[in-house]
Scaffold this active site. Structure first.
Site, PDB file in Angstrom:
ATOM      1  N   ARG A  52      55.005  48.680  59.652  1.00  0.00           N
ATOM      2  CA  ARG A  52      53.997  47.633  59.594  1.00  0.00           C
ATOM      3  C   ARG A  52      52.640  48.350  60.198  1.00  0.00           C
ATOM      4  O   ARG A  52      51.763  48.574  59.676  1.00  0.00           O
ATOM      5  CB  ARG A  52      54.147  46.328  60.204  1.00  0.00           C
ATOM      6  CG  ARG A  52      53.097  45.316  60.545  1.00  0.00           C
ATOM      7  CD  ARG A  52      53.218  43.832  60.922  1.00  0.00           C
ATOM      8  NE  ARG A  52      54.403  43.983  61.506  1.00  0.00           N
ATOM      9  CZ  ARG A  52      54.544  44.105  62.928  1.00  0.00           C
ATOM     10  NH1 ARG A  52      53.694  44.505  63.612  1.00  0.00           N
ATOM     11  NH2 ARG A  52      55.832  43.939  63.655  1.00  0.00           N
ATOM     12  N   TYR A 104      32.911  36.731  43.818  1.00  0.00           N
ATOM     13  CA  TYR A 104      34.259  36.724  43.711  1.00  0.00           C
ATOM     14  C   TYR A 104      34.853  35.235  44.340  1.00  0.00           C
ATOM     15  O   TYR A 104      34.850  34.944  45.426  1.00  0.00           O
ATOM     16  CB  TYR A 104      35.358  37.737  44.228  1.00  0.00           C
ATOM     17  CG  TYR A 104      36.606  37.692  43.926  1.00  0.00           C
ATOM     18  CD1 TYR A 104      37.145  38.003  42.681  1.00  0.00           C
ATOM     19  CD2 TYR A 104      37.575  37.348  44.640  1.00  0.00           C
ATOM     20  CE1 TYR A 104      38.577  37.969  42.105  1.00  0.00           C
ATOM     21  CE2 TYR A 104      39.038  37.247  44.411  1.00  0.00           C
ATOM     22  CZ  TYR A 104      39.266  37.373  43.042  1.00  0.00           C
ATOM     23  OH  TYR A 104      40.610  37.354  42.746  1.00  0.00           O
ATOM     24  N   ASP A 176      31.215  44.538  49.343  1.00  0.00           N
ATOM     25  CA  ASP A 176      32.568  44.545  48.415  1.00  0.00           C
ATOM     26  C   ASP A 176      32.213  45.576  47.212  1.00  0.00           C
ATOM     27  O   ASP A 176      31.436  45.176  46.424  1.00  0.00           O
ATOM     28  CB  ASP A 176      32.852  43.169  48.109  1.00  0.00           C
ATOM     29  CG  ASP A 176      34.067  42.926  47.296  1.00  0.00           C
ATOM     30  OD1 ASP A 176      34.569  44.087  46.386  1.00  0.00           O
ATOM     31  OD2 ASP A 176      34.766  41.764  46.840  1.00  0.00           O
ATOM     32  N   LYS A 201      41.865  46.528  41.212  1.00  0.00           N
ATOM     33  CA  LYS A 201      40.925  46.849  39.814  1.00  0.00           C
ATOM     34  C   LYS A 201      40.732  48.392  39.390  1.00  0.00           C
ATOM     35  O   LYS A 201      41.788  48.865  39.147  1.00  0.00           O
ATOM     36  CB  LYS A 201      39.655  46.177  40.388  1.00  0.00           C
ATOM     37  CG  LYS A 201      39.896  44.738  41.042  1.00  0.00           C
ATOM     38  CD  LYS A 201      40.456  43.509  39.856  1.00  0.00           C
ATOM     39  CE  LYS A 201      40.855  42.459  40.892  1.00  0.00           C
ATOM     40  NZ  LYS A 201      39.839  41.791  41.773  1.00  0.00           N
TER      41      LYS A 201
HETATM   42  C1  LIG Z   1      39.782  40.795  42.663  1.00  0.00           C
HETATM   43  C2  LIG Z   1      38.612  40.923  43.744  1.00  0.00           C
HETATM   44  C3  LIG Z   1      39.027  40.732  44.962  1.00  0.00           C
HETATM   45  C4  LIG Z   1      40.300  40.269  45.512  1.00  0.00           C
HETATM   46  O1  LIG Z   1      41.288  41.214  45.378  1.00  0.00           O
HETATM   47  P1  LIG Z   1      42.633  40.952  45.297  1.00  0.00           P
HETATM   48  O2  LIG Z   1      43.289  42.238  45.340  1.00  0.00           O
HETATM   49  O3  LIG Z   1      42.854  39.950  43.966  1.00  0.00           O
HETATM   50  O4  LIG Z   1      42.964  40.094  46.381  1.00  0.00           O
HETATM   51  C5  LIG Z   1      37.976  40.758  45.905  1.00  0.00           C
HETATM   52  N1  LIG Z   1      36.552  40.928  45.406  1.00  0.00           N
HETATM   53  C6  LIG Z   1      36.341  41.481  43.965  1.00  0.00           C
HETATM   54  C7  LIG Z   1      34.957  41.760  43.695  1.00  0.00           C
HETATM   55  C8  LIG Z   1      37.313  41.364  43.143  1.00  0.00           C
HETATM   56  O5  LIG Z   1      37.157  41.530  42.035  1.00  0.00           O
END
Ligand SMILES: *Cc1c(COP(=O)(O)O)cnc(C)c1O
Length: 385
Positions: A52, A104, A176, A201
Site C-alpha cells: 500500500r 467531468y 485535470d 483514458k
Molecule cells: C474519466 C475522467 C475522470 C475520472 O477518472 P476515473 O478513472 O474514471 O475515476 C476525471 N476527469 C476526467 C476528465 C475524466 O475523463
C-alpha cells in the site's frame, strides 16, 4: 538507463522510471505481485515495506508520469476519482473550491454529494472568462479546479491567466489534464500547482484498465498527498500500473493519429446538413482557439456536436446507430466511442445546471479512435443518413 528532462517527450515516455531489472536484465518493468518485502533486520529494507505504501511497478509509473508532466513527484491511484478524493482529503471543513462548470460528471458528483456534506463547498463558474473565477474566490477558497479542454463541450480555459489571478492569495491551482495528456499540454510549466489524470483514458489508451494519478512540484503538498495515499489507501495494483506503463510507451504516436482522425471527422461533420454546430478546439471559429494555440501543442481526439432541432430523441437515436463508434462511456482508447452526455456521463448534473452550462439535450460526444479515418466517416455518414 539514464533519462533526464533534456530528453524528448517520446524518449521519456518509453524510458523514464524504467531501468532494466537489476537482477535479470528484463527490459520490461516486472509486475511485482507482492504485498510485503523481507527485511534483513527490523526496519532494514530495500526501500519497500508494504505494497500500500509502495510497490516497484507503481514507483516506475509514478516516476514516469512525474517526468512527462515536468513535476518532481507523481502519485498513482486506483482510479482518477481516487486521485481526486485524495486531493480533497487534504482540505478541511469550511474550505472552498472554485471549479469550472463544464467538468467531468464524476468530479461534480464527488464535490457536491460526497464532500459538500462534510463542509467542503464548491462554486462552479464558466472559467473560460478568468474574471468569473476571480469573482468566485472567497477568503475560504483553497483550490481552483480546472479542466481544459472541458468535458464535454471542449471549452478552453486559459491556465496561465487563472494562475496569474490566483497569485498571492494562498490558493492552489489544480488542472485535470486527462483530455489533453502531457503530450499536448503541461500545466505545471504554465504555473499550475498540481496535475490530475484519469489514467483510464489516453494514458492507458487501450480501455483495459482503470487508474488515476497526480503530479506536482509542490514538495510540501506532495508529502501531505503521499501521506493520504498511504493512510487512506486508494492505490492501484501492480498489474494495473504495468498496463498503464505499456500504454504510455505509444502515447505520442497514438495522440498524433487521434488528432489526424479527429480533424477528418470534424471536417465531415461541419458540412453535414443535420449537424448544427461542432466543438473542436482546432477549429478557427472555436472561441478558445487562440488560447489553445498558446497553451497546447495540438488539439486532441475529442469532438462534440449538436444536432439541428436540439432534440434529445435524435441524439439518442444517432448514438445507437453507429457500428464502429461503440456506444459507451469513457474515452481515449484506440477504438472510437460515441455517447450522449446528458443521459450517460453527465446524468448526475441537474438539467437546469446543464442547460446553464450550454449542455444541449442533443449533444453527442465522440472519442475519435485510431482506426482508418475513412471507415469512421462512413460509419457516421450512415448513422446520420
Ligand atoms: C474519466 C475522467 C475522470 C475520472 O477518472 P476515473 O478513472 O474514471 O475515476 C476525471 N476527469 C476526467 C476528465 C475524466 O475523463
Amino acid at each position: 538507463m539514464g533519462t533526464s528532462h533534456d530528453q524528448g517527450f517520446s524518449t521519456r515516455a518509453i524510458h523514464a522510471g524504467q531501468a532494466p531489472d537489476p537482477t535479470t536484465g528484463a527490459i520490461m518493468t516486472p509486475v511485482y505481485f507482492t504485498s510485503t518485502y523481507v527485511q534483513s533486520a527490523p526496519g532494514e529494507h530495500k526501500g519497500f515495506e508494504y505494497s500500500r505504501t509502495g510497490n516497484p511497478t507503481r514507483t516506475a509509473l509514478e516516476e514516469n508520469l512525474a517526468s512527462l508532466e515536468g513535476g518532481t513527484r507523481g502519485l498513482c491511484f486506483g482510479s482518477g476519482l481516487a486521485a481526486t478524493d485524495t486531493i480533497l482529503k487534504t482540505l478541511k471543513s469550511g474550505d472552498h473550491i472554485v471549479a469550472c462548470d463544464d467538468m467531468y460528471g464524476g468530479t461534480y458528483r464527488i464535490f457536491q454529494n460526497v464532500y459538500a456534506p462534510f463542509g467542503i463547498t464548491s462554486t462552479f463558474v464558466d472559467a473560460t472568462d478568468p474574471n468569473n473565477v476571480a469573482a468566485a474566490i472567497t477568503d475560504r477558497t483553497k483550490i481552483i479546479w480546472l479542466e481544459t479542454p472541458t468535458n464535454p463541450l471542449l471549452k478552453i480555459v486559459d491556465i496561465a491567466a487563472v494562475v496569474e489571478l490566483s497569485k498571492g492569495r494562498g490558493l492552489k491551482v489544480v488542472v485535470d489534464n486527462t483530455f489533453a495528456t502531457p503530450y499536448l499540454q503541461q500545466p505545471l510549466a504554465l504555473g499550475a500547482d498540481l496535475v490530475l489524470h484519469s489514467l483510464t483514458k489516453y494514458l492507458g489508451g487501450h480501455s483495459d484498465v482503470v487508474g488515476g494519478a497526480i503530479v506536482t512540484s509542490d514538495a510540501q503538498w506532495a508529502e501531505q498527498l503521499a501521506y493520504v495515499q498511504n493512510a487512506a489507501g486508494g492505490v492501484p495494483g501492480p498489474m494495473d500500473c504495468f498496463l498503464v506503463l505499456r500504454g504510455i510507451k505509444t502515447l505520442a504516436v497514438r495522440m498524433d493519429r487521434h488528432e489526424e482522425n479527429a480533424r477528418a471527422v470534424v471536417s465531415f461533420l461541419k458540412e453535414h446538413p443535420r449537424v448544427d454546430r461542432v466543438s473542436y478546439p482546432g477549429l478557427e471559429e472555436h472561441p478558445g482557439h487562440q488560447v489553445a494555440l498558446k497553451q497546447m501543442s495540438g488539439f486532441g481526439g475529442m469532438v462534440s456536436f449538436v444536432l439541428k432541432g436540439e432534440k434529445e430523441s435524435d441524439a439518442r437515436e444517432l448514438v445507437s446507430r453507429t457500428k464502429i463508434f461503440a456506444l459507451a462511456e469513457s474515452l481515449g482508447g484506440v477504438e472510437s466511442l460515441i455517447e450522449h452526455p446528458v443521459s450517460m456521463t453527465h446524468g448526475a448534473i441537474p438539467r437546469e445546471e446543464r442547460l446553464k452550462a450550454g449542455l444541449s439535450d442533443a449533444l453527442v460526444r465522440l472519442s475519435v479512435g485510431i482506426e482508418d479515418a475513412g471507415d469512421l466517416i462512413d460509419d457516421l455518414s450512415r448513422a446520420l443518413g
